[in-house]
Scaffold this active site. Structure first.
Site, PDB file in Angstrom:
ATOM      1  N   THR A 297       0.882  -1.157   0.000  1.00 22.66           N
ATOM      2  CA  THR A 297       0.000   0.000   0.000  1.00 22.66           C
ATOM      3  C   THR A 297       0.918   1.205   0.000  1.00 22.66           C
ATOM      4  O   THR A 297       2.124   1.068  -0.048  1.00 22.66           O
ATOM      5  CB  THR A 297      -0.754   0.090   1.329  1.00 22.66           C
ATOM      6  OG1 THR A 297       0.200  -0.001   2.371  1.00 22.66           O
ATOM      7  CG2 THR A 297      -1.768  -0.989   1.488  1.00 22.66           C
TER       8      THR A 297
ATOM      9  N   ARG B 188     -13.286  -7.734  -2.280  1.00 19.78           N
ATOM     10  CA  ARG B 188     -12.464  -7.984  -1.103  1.00 19.78           C
ATOM     11  C   ARG B 188     -12.010  -6.662  -0.496  1.00 19.78           C
ATOM     12  O   ARG B 188     -11.529  -5.771  -1.200  1.00 19.78           O
ATOM     13  CB  ARG B 188     -11.235  -8.809  -1.473  1.00 19.78           C
ATOM     14  CG  ARG B 188     -10.259  -9.081  -0.296  1.00 19.78           C
ATOM     15  CD  ARG B 188      -9.077  -8.143  -0.317  1.00 19.78           C
ATOM     16  NE  ARG B 188      -8.009  -8.509   0.622  1.00 19.78           N
ATOM     17  CZ  ARG B 188      -6.911  -7.801   0.824  1.00 19.78           C
ATOM     18  NH1 ARG B 188      -6.724  -6.677   0.157  1.00 19.78           N
ATOM     19  NH2 ARG B 188      -5.994  -8.191   1.688  1.00 19.78           N
ATOM     20  N   ILE B 189     -12.186  -6.556   0.815  1.00 17.02           N
ATOM     21  CA  ILE B 189     -11.703  -5.383   1.528  1.00 17.02           C
ATOM     22  C   ILE B 189     -10.528  -5.824   2.391  1.00 17.02           C
ATOM     23  O   ILE B 189     -10.578  -6.874   3.038  1.00 17.02           O
ATOM     24  CB  ILE B 189     -12.836  -4.778   2.397  1.00 17.02           C
ATOM     25  CG1 ILE B 189     -13.921  -4.207   1.473  1.00 17.02           C
ATOM     26  CG2 ILE B 189     -12.301  -3.695   3.333  1.00 17.02           C
ATOM     27  CD1 ILE B 189     -15.127  -3.626   2.196  1.00 17.02           C
TER      28      ILE B 189
ATOM     29  N   THR C 159       1.179  -1.785   6.416  1.00 20.68           N
ATOM     30  CA  THR C 159       1.154  -2.359   5.091  1.00 20.68           C
ATOM     31  C   THR C 159       1.536  -3.820   5.200  1.00 20.68           C
ATOM     32  O   THR C 159       2.140  -4.242   6.183  1.00 20.68           O
ATOM     33  CB  THR C 159       2.135  -1.620   4.159  1.00 20.68           C
ATOM     34  OG1 THR C 159       2.316  -2.387   2.970  1.00 20.68           O
ATOM     35  CG2 THR C 159       3.500  -1.428   4.807  1.00 20.68           C
ATOM     36  N   GLY C 160       1.162  -4.590   4.181  1.00 22.14           N
ATOM     37  CA  GLY C 160       1.530  -5.993   4.196  1.00 22.14           C
ATOM     38  C   GLY C 160       0.317  -6.844   3.905  1.00 22.14           C
ATOM     39  O   GLY C 160      -0.592  -6.433   3.194  1.00 22.14           O
TER      40      GLY C 160
END
Lengths: 326, 324
Positions: free
Chosen positions: B187, B215-216, B237-238
């Protein structure tokens, strides 16, 4: 200590003028749900199964704001959301924008167990539901006459807020349009639909689980997501506890309410009720909400700063109680 | 005390052999965005303005997984999500399922400031964007050849795994590196604090490559990918599913608040002990002007600057000092 325990709720923020009959119906439904949970424990079902089956019951019954009987969007349709979390391993699943799935909590569980993701929404969630073969119905199935009436009142209430020239309407239907200063999420309490149902459970092995389901805020914008499907906000479970929240979604999200209960237990060493009290007192600012919680030790707790919260508890030692008011 | 800013362009399995033509544009972009953020802080803009500004730049840059350059869903489309939070008031805004809005982070801010809601998604969010006059474009604008290729490679690599009909394991599954060392997760995000200790965080993403439509991830979930209060601001992030169940961003703040850990220790604890390896990275700043950027993946594109003139950049664990 120890042993199984279950808590259920049908939403926080209840009209003080709610007719007695409605109050009775609510208590009966809560009792029925507790009994369902108790039977499930006697059959040795794990916590995750118990929360799902209890919330399914709450969704199917049109009384509370979830599944059938959900609050309506501004367009008069139903958009449902739900989440479920298994304290073991903190697995979770959530759905939003569900319009045809009969039991959103079960779809959330399938997301958790049969998809590579944790949260699916709108057309993607509906598509997944069909792939999984869950029971689907027309959107109309979820819409009750009572909520159609409530939506109308909500829209009028919003108009009143913006245009004081419109005289206070004599409303022909149900409960209360007694002048009530109590508001939640900008709606008078007579029109506000307590926003969710939920269940938290610890089984006899000390495993916790939580699930929450809702139609959301009455007269909401299409696409509005509240706290119920958000892990850490409306729902949370870990090896210490299971929590389900209800009330003003914004306040619950900003306060990451469900996670907060677990965090103060874990990082500050507070007990369950202390943690619940702390969170309700310190984390809500001007927001109004309530929550139920269970601990891995078999305790139950609840806290709310609203006028009333539909709730019920039962523990293995025979304790059982349902309530609405303080 | 003093202002501080940190930003990231995604954590993941960033192979050390990444070719210069992939690495340099990202490094240059981070430098450019960091400079923008620093200039804004020096000009006394609020941290909320600063993080939005920086994330908009990152969204517009096609080299990161947000806005233009977002990874593709399993159907080859782009669905973007973003979230912004103001530490001072704890007001927040989030959006998901965007397909035409040029700057998701700006829509998240408008949701925060102009609606009584926090989170709008899919058609409802798109409609709201138009009502508010935000810039929208054809969905093809966001799709880059690199990501079309990325999706193709991912599908091919994963065909083998799916054939073995294993139950889906969410946290153990490592992402499959593509040949050029690109990461499929990640992200962009920015956190900032001003001289008065006001904090803000913002995160934006296209999500996970080959994700199911609808998908969230963790990015728009307050407390998971994004969080800010009066102690710190965090952008994570990841692997979204890991960040979500670990309530990563909130946990950093909770450890500071309830256990009295420092920013650095709290962030390290979360990244090292509370989420699986190879899954998570984050950037965080504290009210006191401290910065930390831990990650448990191979690498994380990141940069930071503080008022005392120090600035740094890194992809893998080593860092390079920058002079801005």
């Amino acid at each position: 200590m120890g042993g199984w325990a279950i808590a259920v709720h049908g939403g926080a923020g209840v009209d003080p003028n709610l007719p007695q009959q409605r109050q009775e119906e609510a208590k009966q439904l809560l009792t029925r749900c507790l009994n369902l949970g108790i039977s499930a424990f006697r059959s040795n079902l794990p916590a995750i199964d118990v929360v799902e089956l209890v919330v399914r019951e709450l969704e199917t019954d049109p009384l509370f704001n979830s599944g059938r009987g959900s609050a309506l969007t501004a367009k008069g349709t139903v958009e449902m959301e739900a989440s479920i979390m298994d304290g073991c391993g903190r697995r979770c699943g959530a759905v939003s924008g569900v319009t045809t799935v009969k039991n959103p909590v079960s779809l959330a569980r399938l997301v958790m167990e049969r998809s590579p993701h944790s949260y699916l929404a709108f057309s993607g969630a509906e598509e997944f539901a069909r792939q999984q073969g869950v029971e689907v119905v027309d959107n109309e199935y979820f819409i009750t006459e009572e909520n159609v009436g409530m939506l109308k009142l909500a829209k009028e209430a919003n108009t009143i807020v913006f245009d004081y020239r419109i005289p206070a309407l004599g409303l022909e239907t149900c409960s209360a349009v007694v002048e009530s200063p109590i508001q939640m999420n900008g709606l008078p309490i007579s029109v506000y639909a307590p926003e969710t149902v939920g269940c938290v459970v610890v089984d006899s092995k000390g495993r916790c689980a939580a699930a929450t389901s809702t139609g959301g805020l009455m007269n909401k914008m299409t696409g509005r997501i509240g706290d119920s499907p958000l892990i850490g906000a409306g729902t949370y479970a870990c090896n210490l506890c299971g929590v389900s929240c209800t009330g003003e979604g914004e306040a619950i999200i900003r306060g990451t309410l469900a996670r907060e209960v677990a965090a103060v237990m874990e990082y500050k060493g507070l007990g369950l009720q202390e943690a619940v009290d702390f969170v309700v007192k310190e984390r809500l600012d001007e927001g109004k909400a309530g929550l139920i919680a269970v601990s891995s030790k078999g305790e139950v707790a609840c806290g709310f700063n609203t006028t009333g919260m539909f709730r019920g508890f039962a523990t293995e030692d025979g304790f059982m109680e349902v309530g609405i008011w303080d | 005390m003093g202002w501080a800013i940190a930003l990231h362009g995604g954590a993941g399995d960033i192979a050390p052999e990444i070719p210069p033509e992939r690495r340099q544009p990202r490094e240059a972009a981070l430098r450019h965005c960091l400079q923008i953020g620093v200039d804004a802080l020096k000009a006394k803009k609020s941290p909320l303005d600063v993080v939005e500004l920086v994330v908009r730049e990152l969204e517009n840059n096609p080299n990161f997984n947000a806005g233009k350059g977002s990874v593709l869903t399993t159907e080859g489309t782009v669905e973007m999500e973003a979230c912004i939070m103001d530490g001072k008031t704890k007001k927040c805004g989030a959006v998901s399922g965007l397909t035409t809005v040029v700057n998701a982070i700006s829509l998240a801010r408008v949701v925060m400031e102009k609606t009584p809601h926090i989170y709008l998604a899919f058609d409802g969010a798109e409609k709201f964007a138009r009502e508010q006059g935000l810039e929208t474009v054809d969905p093809s604008h966001f799709i880059t050849p690199a990501n079309i290729e990325g999706l193709k490679q991912f599908k091919e690599a994963n065909r083998v795994q799916i054939d073995y009909a294993q139950p889906v394991e969410k946290d153990v599954k490592k992402e499959t590196p593509t040949g050029d060392g690109d990461s499929q997760i990640g992200t962009v995000g920015c956190v900032a604090v001003d001289n008065d200790g006001n904090l803000a965080a913002a995160t934006s993403t296209g999500g996970f490559v080959n994700k199911m439509v609808g998908r969230i991830g963790d990015t728009p979930i307050i407390g998971a990918g994004t969080y800010a209060n009066n102690l710190c601001a965090v952008s994570a992030t990841g692997r979204g599913e890991a960040v979500m169940r670990g309530t990563v961003a909130r946990d950093v703040a909770a450890l500071m608040e309830f256990k009295g850990l420092s920013l650095k220790d709290a962030a390290a604890c979360v990244v090292e002990e509370r989420v699986p390896r190879d899954n998570v990275g984050l950037v965080a700043v504290s009210a006191k002007g401290e910065v930390t950027m831990p990650f448990n993946t191979t690498g994380m594109y990141r940069a930071s600057a503080t008022e005392d003139g120090y600035a740094e950049f890194g992809i893998w664990p080593s860092v390079e000092k920058w002079v801005l």
